[in-house]
Design a protein around this motif. Structure first.
Motif, PDB file in Angstrom:
ATOM      1  N   LEU A  46     -62.443  65.733  34.710  1.00 39.58           N
ATOM      2  CA  LEU A  46     -61.681  65.155  35.542  1.00 39.58           C
ATOM      3  C   LEU A  46     -61.622  63.766  34.826  1.00 39.58           C
ATOM      4  CD1 LEU A  46     -63.451  65.824  39.088  1.00 39.58           C
ATOM      5  CD2 LEU A  46     -60.763  66.322  38.111  1.00 39.58           C
ATOM      6  N   SER A  47     -62.545  63.276  34.244  1.00 43.33           N
ATOM      7  CA  SER A  47     -62.561  61.912  33.360  1.00 43.33           C
ATOM      8  C   SER A  47     -61.565  61.914  32.313  1.00 43.33           C
ATOM      9  CB  SER A  47     -63.800  61.524  32.795  1.00 43.33           C
ATOM     10  OG  SER A  47     -63.801  60.509  32.198  1.00 43.33           O
ATOM     11  N   TYR A  48     -61.415  63.372  31.591  1.00 41.13           N
ATOM     12  CA  TYR A  48     -60.495  63.644  30.578  1.00 41.13           C
ATOM     13  C   TYR A  48     -59.217  63.420  31.243  1.00 41.13           C
ATOM     14  CZ  TYR A  48     -57.979  66.200  27.162  1.00 41.13           C
ATOM     15  OH  TYR A  48     -56.885  66.428  26.189  1.00 41.13           O
ATOM     16  N   ILE A  49     -58.883  64.132  32.275  1.00 38.43           N
ATOM     17  CA  ILE A  49     -57.407  64.171  33.078  1.00 38.43           C
ATOM     18  C   ILE A  49     -57.022  62.550  33.259  1.00 38.43           C
ATOM     19  CG2 ILE A  49     -56.493  64.771  35.072  1.00 38.43           C
ATOM     20  CD1 ILE A  49     -58.084  67.520  34.825  1.00 38.43           C
ATOM     21  N   ARG A  50     -57.785  62.106  33.838  1.00 34.84           N
ATOM     22  CA  ARG A  50     -57.648  60.662  34.252  1.00 34.84           C
ATOM     23  C   ARG A  50     -57.160  59.685  32.999  1.00 34.84           C
ATOM     24  NH1 ARG A  50     -62.388  57.260  36.379  1.00 34.84           N
ATOM     25  NH2 ARG A  50     -62.843  57.580  34.417  1.00 34.84           N
ATOM     26  N   ASP A  51     -58.053  60.068  32.072  1.00 30.28           N
ATOM     27  CA  ASP A  51     -57.999  58.895  30.790  1.00 30.28           C
ATOM     28  C   ASP A  51     -56.710  59.269  29.967  1.00 30.28           C
ATOM     29  OD1 ASP A  51     -60.308  57.764  32.008  1.00 30.28           O
ATOM     30  OD2 ASP A  51     -61.536  58.591  30.388  1.00 30.28           O
ATOM     31  N   GLY A  52     -56.546  60.815  30.151  1.00 33.50           N
ATOM     32  CA  GLY A  52     -55.445  61.258  29.263  1.00 33.50           C
ATOM     33  C   GLY A  52     -54.069  60.850  29.806  1.00 33.50           C
ATOM     34  N   GLY A  53     -54.090  60.278  31.144  1.00 30.47           N
ATOM     35  CA  GLY A  53     -52.695  59.942  31.804  1.00 30.47           C
ATOM     36  C   GLY A  53     -52.244  61.204  32.668  1.00 30.47           C
ATOM     37  N   LEU A  54     -52.958  62.097  32.743  1.00 27.65           N
ATOM     38  CA  LEU A  54     -52.578  63.257  33.662  1.00 27.65           C
ATOM     39  C   LEU A  54     -53.035  63.116  35.028  1.00 27.65           C
ATOM     40  CD1 LEU A  54     -53.628  66.020  30.940  1.00 27.65           C
ATOM     41  CD2 LEU A  54     -51.306  65.234  31.282  1.00 27.65           C
TER      42      LEU A  54
END
Length: 233
Positions: free
Chosen positions: A214-222
């Motif tokens: 979820l952190s990857y999704i948020r930080d990737g602008g997704l």
């Protein structure tokens, strides 16, 4: 004469290849051509506005609650494909999933192999799960995910008669088999893009990997959105 012989041999080989591919598709339980032209079958959202994390649920109720907490922490929404037999024993949990703003969808009733069923048998397995989930949540169920990804033309046509879209996935974390949270994370996030459907289950390793995903999704602008939202419904 020689050219005719070559043409006959070539055509025979092509026919054999076509037959072999057709048999593989049939016996593997993967999608086959349907009379409704697969209009209700989706592996991803072509013009999706986010990423859909999908949880197929037949067990591990405690982990479902842990997943809900992680989704809340990151403001993420998801679609839970729920087995009817599990829902019948976990009504409060199903209602909690719905209460927290996530999408409820059908995963059949007894986790059967839908690729080996005729249309009537598919209906007998899918319809009760839809009715139960409708009753528990007071909402209309519009999506069905076949257990193990096994379906056939009869499944698609049965779902079409129930006004259900059949949902597969663009990537599988294989979290039901592999217990390495880092591996689950990599499978879920590598080159992840809008419109993707990511298949997951409420396993221990998924609970561990989910915050990082979820952190990857948020930080990737997704954005993590439900399947229906991704399909524009």
């Amino acid at each position: 004469m020689k050219s005719k012989l070559i043409a006959i041999v070539t055509n025979s080989v092509l026919i054999a290849v076509v037959v072999a591919v057709s048999l593989i598709g049939f016996f593997s339980g993967n999608a086959v051509a349907a009379s409704n032209e697969n209009s209700n079958l989706y592996y991803s959202a072509e013009n999706g506005s986010g990423v859909s994390l999908m949880f197929n649920v037949y067990e591990h109720t405690d982990n479902v609650y842990a997943i809900l907490d992680a989704l809340d922490e990151y403001g993420a929404k998801s679609t839970f494909f729920i087995g009817g037999s599990w829902a019948d024993d976990n009504v409060d949990c199903v209602r909690e999933i719905h209460k927290r703003g996530h999408e409820i969808a059908s995963h059949g009733y007894f986790h059967k192999d839908h690729s080996r069923m005729n249309e009537d048998a598919n209906l007998e397995e899918i319809r009760p799960s839809v009715k139960l989930l409708n009753m528990i949540c007071g909402t209309e169920i519009t999506l069905f995910a076949p257990p193990s990804g096994a379906f056939c033309e009869a499944t698609l046509n049965a779902c079409a008669s129930l006004d259900l879209s059949v949902i597969m996935w663009s990537r599988d974390t294989i979290d039901w088999r592999d217990k390495d949270a880092d591996l689950i994370y990599t499978r879920a996030t590598k080159n992840l893009k809008n419109g993707e459907f990511v298949l997951m289950h409420p396993t221990d390793c998924t609970v561990t990997a989910l915050p990082k995903i979820l952190s990857y999704i948020r930080d990737g602008g997704l954005t993590a959105v439900t399947v229906s939202h991704n399909l524009g419904e």
